[in-house]
Design an enzyme around this catalytic site. Sequence first.
Site, PDB file in Angstrom:
ATOM      1  N   TYR A  53       0.823  -1.217   0.000  1.00  0.00           N
ATOM      2  CA  TYR A  53       0.000   0.000   0.000  1.00  0.00           C
ATOM      3  C   TYR A  53       0.858   1.269   0.000  1.00  0.00           C
ATOM      4  O   TYR A  53       0.414   2.300  -0.529  1.00  0.00           O
ATOM      5  CB  TYR A  53      -1.018  -0.028   1.149  1.00  0.00           C
ATOM      6  CG  TYR A  53      -2.116  -1.017   0.830  1.00  0.00           C
ATOM      7  CD1 TYR A  53      -3.100  -0.700  -0.106  1.00  0.00           C
ATOM      8  CD2 TYR A  53      -2.117  -2.290   1.384  1.00  0.00           C
ATOM      9  CE1 TYR A  53      -4.069  -1.626  -0.458  1.00  0.00           C
ATOM     10  CE2 TYR A  53      -3.087  -3.227   1.034  1.00  0.00           C
ATOM     11  CZ  TYR A  53      -4.059  -2.878   0.113  1.00  0.00           C
ATOM     12  OH  TYR A  53      -5.017  -3.797  -0.258  1.00  0.00           O
ATOM     13  N   ARG A  56       1.265   1.735  -3.646  1.00  0.00           N
ATOM     14  CA  ARG A  56       0.009   2.214  -4.258  1.00  0.00           C
ATOM     15  C   ARG A  56      -0.202   3.692  -3.931  1.00  0.00           C
ATOM     16  O   ARG A  56      -0.623   4.480  -4.747  1.00  0.00           O
ATOM     17  CB  ARG A  56      -1.207   1.435  -3.721  1.00  0.00           C
ATOM     18  CG  ARG A  56      -1.161  -0.072  -3.824  1.00  0.00           C
ATOM     19  CD  ARG A  56      -1.542  -0.560  -5.200  1.00  0.00           C
ATOM     20  NE  ARG A  56      -0.480  -0.399  -6.150  1.00  0.00           N
ATOM     21  CZ  ARG A  56       0.651  -1.132  -6.192  1.00  0.00           C
ATOM     22  NH1 ARG A  56       0.867  -2.078  -5.322  1.00  0.00           N
ATOM     23  NH2 ARG A  56       1.572  -0.917  -7.107  1.00  0.00           N
ATOM     24  N   GLN A  86     -15.016   2.605  -6.264  1.00  0.00           N
ATOM     25  CA  GLN A  86     -14.290   1.496  -5.637  1.00  0.00           C
ATOM     26  C   GLN A  86     -12.818   1.863  -5.517  1.00  0.00           C
ATOM     27  O   GLN A  86     -12.033   1.103  -4.962  1.00  0.00           O
ATOM     28  CB  GLN A  86     -14.432   0.234  -6.491  1.00  0.00           C
ATOM     29  CG  GLN A  86     -15.869  -0.242  -6.633  1.00  0.00           C
ATOM     30  CD  GLN A  86     -16.010  -1.254  -7.771  1.00  0.00           C
ATOM     31  OE1 GLN A  86     -15.762  -2.433  -7.582  1.00  0.00           O
ATOM     32  NE2 GLN A  86     -16.387  -0.786  -8.939  1.00  0.00           N
ATOM     33  N   ASN A  87     -12.446   3.003  -6.093  1.00  0.00           N
ATOM     34  CA  ASN A  87     -11.028   3.380  -6.115  1.00  0.00           C
ATOM     35  C   ASN A  87     -10.596   3.951  -4.782  1.00  0.00           C
ATOM     36  O   ASN A  87     -11.358   4.638  -4.096  1.00  0.00           O
ATOM     37  CB  ASN A  87     -10.765   4.388  -7.232  1.00  0.00           C
ATOM     38  CG  ASN A  87     -11.040   3.785  -8.586  1.00  0.00           C
ATOM     39  OD1 ASN A  87     -11.175   2.572  -8.699  1.00  0.00           O
ATOM     40  ND2 ASN A  87     -11.133   4.610  -9.610  1.00  0.00           N
ATOM     41  N   ASP A  89      -7.787   5.851  -4.643  1.00  0.00           N
ATOM     42  CA  ASP A  89      -7.085   7.121  -4.870  1.00  0.00           C
ATOM     43  C   ASP A  89      -8.069   8.278  -4.635  1.00  0.00           C
ATOM     44  O   ASP A  89      -9.259   8.059  -4.419  1.00  0.00           O
ATOM     45  CB  ASP A  89      -6.498   7.164  -6.297  1.00  0.00           C
ATOM     46  CG  ASP A  89      -7.570   7.099  -7.385  1.00  0.00           C
ATOM     47  OD1 ASP A  89      -8.520   7.911  -7.353  1.00  0.00           O
ATOM     48  OD2 ASP A  89      -7.463   6.231  -8.279  1.00  0.00           O
ATOM     49  N   HIS A 104     -14.258   1.229  -0.933  1.00  0.00           N
ATOM     50  CA  HIS A 104     -13.161   0.342  -0.525  1.00  0.00           C
ATOM     51  C   HIS A 104     -12.059   1.060   0.247  1.00  0.00           C
ATOM     52  O   HIS A 104     -10.947   0.556   0.333  1.00  0.00           O
ATOM     53  CB  HIS A 104     -12.580  -0.364  -1.764  1.00  0.00           C
ATOM     54  CG  HIS A 104     -13.540  -1.322  -2.391  1.00  0.00           C
ATOM     55  ND1 HIS A 104     -13.401  -1.821  -3.663  1.00  0.00           N
ATOM     56  CD2 HIS A 104     -14.679  -1.888  -1.892  1.00  0.00           C
ATOM     57  CE1 HIS A 104     -14.414  -2.642  -3.930  1.00  0.00           C
ATOM     58  NE2 HIS A 104     -15.200  -2.692  -2.880  1.00  0.00           N
ATOM     59  N   GLY A 172     -15.427   1.969 -15.979  1.00  0.00           N
ATOM     60  CA  GLY A 172     -14.142   1.350 -15.676  1.00  0.00           C
ATOM     61  C   GLY A 172     -14.146   0.343 -14.541  1.00  0.00           C
ATOM     62  O   GLY A 172     -13.199   0.294 -13.766  1.00  0.00           O
ATOM     63  N   THR A 173     -15.180  -0.463 -14.478  1.00  0.00           N
ATOM     64  CA  THR A 173     -15.157  -1.552 -13.498  1.00  0.00           C
ATOM     65  C   THR A 173     -15.578  -2.853 -14.165  1.00  0.00           C
ATOM     66  O   THR A 173     -16.508  -2.870 -14.965  1.00  0.00           O
ATOM     67  CB  THR A 173     -16.059  -1.274 -12.265  1.00  0.00           C
ATOM     68  OG1 THR A 173     -16.132  -2.461 -11.463  1.00  0.00           O
ATOM     69  CG2 THR A 173     -17.463  -0.834 -12.637  1.00  0.00           C
ATOM     70  N   SER A 174     -14.859  -3.940 -13.821  1.00  0.00           N
ATOM     71  CA  SER A 174     -15.194  -5.242 -14.404  1.00  0.00           C
ATOM     72  C   SER A 174     -16.422  -5.857 -13.733  1.00  0.00           C
ATOM     73  O   SER A 174     -16.882  -6.907 -14.151  1.00  0.00           O
ATOM     74  CB  SER A 174     -13.992  -6.189 -14.252  1.00  0.00           C
ATOM     75  OG  SER A 174     -13.707  -6.380 -12.880  1.00  0.00           O
TER      76      SER A 174
HETATM   77  P1  OAD Z   1     -10.795  -4.260 -12.501  1.00  0.00           P
HETATM   78  O1  OAD Z   1      -9.316  -4.242 -12.728  1.00  0.00           O
HETATM   79  O2  OAD Z   1     -11.444  -5.531 -12.138  1.00  0.00           O
HETATM   80  O3  OAD Z   1     -11.522  -3.723 -13.821  1.00  0.00           O
HETATM   81  C1  OAD Z   1     -11.052  -2.590 -14.488  1.00  0.00           C
HETATM   82  C2  OAD Z   1     -11.988  -2.260 -15.628  1.00  0.00           C
HETATM   83  O4  OAD Z   1     -11.525  -1.050 -16.221  1.00  0.00           O
HETATM   84  C3  OAD Z   1     -12.065  -3.309 -16.737  1.00  0.00           C
HETATM   85  O5  OAD Z   1     -13.423  -3.572 -17.088  1.00  0.00           O
HETATM   86  C4  OAD Z   1     -11.314  -2.645 -17.888  1.00  0.00           C
HETATM   87  O6  OAD Z   1     -11.807  -3.027 -19.166  1.00  0.00           O
HETATM   88  C5  OAD Z   1     -11.608  -1.173 -17.631  1.00  0.00           C
HETATM   89  N1  OAD Z   1     -10.667  -0.216 -18.232  1.00  0.00           N
HETATM   90  C6  OAD Z   1      -9.373  -0.409 -18.583  1.00  0.00           C
HETATM   91  N2  OAD Z   1      -8.855   0.732 -19.096  1.00  0.00           N
HETATM   92  C7  OAD Z   1      -9.845   1.664 -19.068  1.00  0.00           C
HETATM   93  C8  OAD Z   1      -9.947   3.048 -19.443  1.00  0.00           C
HETATM   94  N3  OAD Z   1      -8.909   3.701 -19.973  1.00  0.00           N
HETATM   95  N4  OAD Z   1     -11.117   3.678 -19.242  1.00  0.00           N
HETATM   96  C9  OAD Z   1     -12.192   3.021 -18.713  1.00  0.00           C
HETATM   97  N5  OAD Z   1     -12.143   1.723 -18.331  1.00  0.00           N
HETATM   98  C10 OAD Z   1     -10.997   1.053 -18.506  1.00  0.00           C
HETATM   99  O7  OAD Z   1     -11.085  -3.109 -11.427  1.00  0.00           O
HETATM  100  P2  OAD Z   1     -12.369  -2.893 -10.507  1.00  0.00           P
HETATM  101  O8  OAD Z   1     -13.605  -3.374 -11.175  1.00  0.00           O
HETATM  102  O9  OAD Z   1     -12.329  -1.492 -10.035  1.00  0.00           O
HETATM  103  O10 OAD Z   1     -10.773  -4.021  -4.425  1.00  0.00           O
HETATM  104  O11 OAD Z   1     -12.033  -3.851  -9.294  1.00  0.00           O
HETATM  105  C11 OAD Z   1     -12.897  -3.874  -8.188  1.00  0.00           C
HETATM  106  C12 OAD Z   1     -12.128  -4.123  -6.923  1.00  0.00           C
HETATM  107  O12 OAD Z   1     -11.303  -5.281  -7.083  1.00  0.00           O
HETATM  108  C13 OAD Z   1     -11.143  -3.036  -6.556  1.00  0.00           C
HETATM  109  O13 OAD Z   1     -11.745  -1.957  -5.877  1.00  0.00           O
HETATM  110  C14 OAD Z   1     -10.156  -3.757  -5.684  1.00  0.00           C
HETATM  111  C15 OAD Z   1      -9.995  -5.008  -6.522  1.00  0.00           C
HETATM  112  O14 OAD Z   1      -9.602  -6.143  -5.863  1.00  0.00           O
HETATM  113  C16 OAD Z   1     -10.031  -4.252  -3.320  1.00  0.00           C
HETATM  114  O15 OAD Z   1      -8.804  -4.297  -3.340  1.00  0.00           O
HETATM  115  C17 OAD Z   1     -10.834  -4.477  -2.086  1.00  0.00           C
END
Ligand code: OAD
Length: 228
Positions: A53, A56, A86-87, A89, A104, A172-174
Amino acid sequence: MKHIVVLTGAGMSAESGIATFRDSGGLWEQYAIEDVATPEGFRRDPELVLNFYNERRKAAFDAKPNLGHIGLAEMEADYKISIITQNVDDLHERAGSTNVIHLHGELSKVRSTMDPSLIYTLTTDNSEIHMGDKCEKGSQLRPHIVWFGEAVPMIEKAMKVVQTADYLVVIGTSLNVYPAAGLLNYIEPGIPIFLIDPNEVKATQKGIHFIHKGASDGVAELRELLKF
Ligand code: OAD
């Protein structure tokens, strides 16, 4: 004013140079979740977790908001905007967004391992924590981050906010991690959903308007679409 609720994930900050988790080359290819993002991992090897961290935090402090963050902040002139991120930052806040819920946790904060109400804000000058750094009651400090297996204290508030949305925007979340991903199920029926992501994201809700672009271009397109 219409209320736009925006759910953001790591992709929101990708164009600011912060690595996502699950993309190719993402953080979870380099580290095991159970080592650095669970209470068990912290008990096993606290220095490893603190260092993870610390890195990060440095990356987040060095990064700058991108045009996507800035566009969302500018939209406050025309809409009520609630950001649920969920970020960990603070790029939404540094772009000027005034209403941000961190599901988070936050890298800029640390807290006592003994008394979770003792929370301290770090600055760029004291941005690292190490073993032996203690709260005022004498217990070790830990990152103010929600680890896997821990409760998500802000989720109730986030659910209530989502229920009052006129539009939901997901950026930007999976949608792999719950309970955050489940927030999409709390919108009122018929509320439009826009999903900004350059890649395919599995979302089962009906009638989603996909914007297959990165965060900066995607937010610009969203603003155009909302004019009509
Ligand atoms: P992920 O890494 O799972 O997903 C990131 C998403 O961003 C994907 O769908 C990518 O396609 C998309 N992406 C990539 N580049 C991009 C761009 N330039 N613009 C827009 N989207 C883009 O991240 P999260 O879904 O945020 O939690 O992950 C959720 C949680 O899992 C996080 O908060 C963290 C992680 O483990 C903890 O650590 C508790």
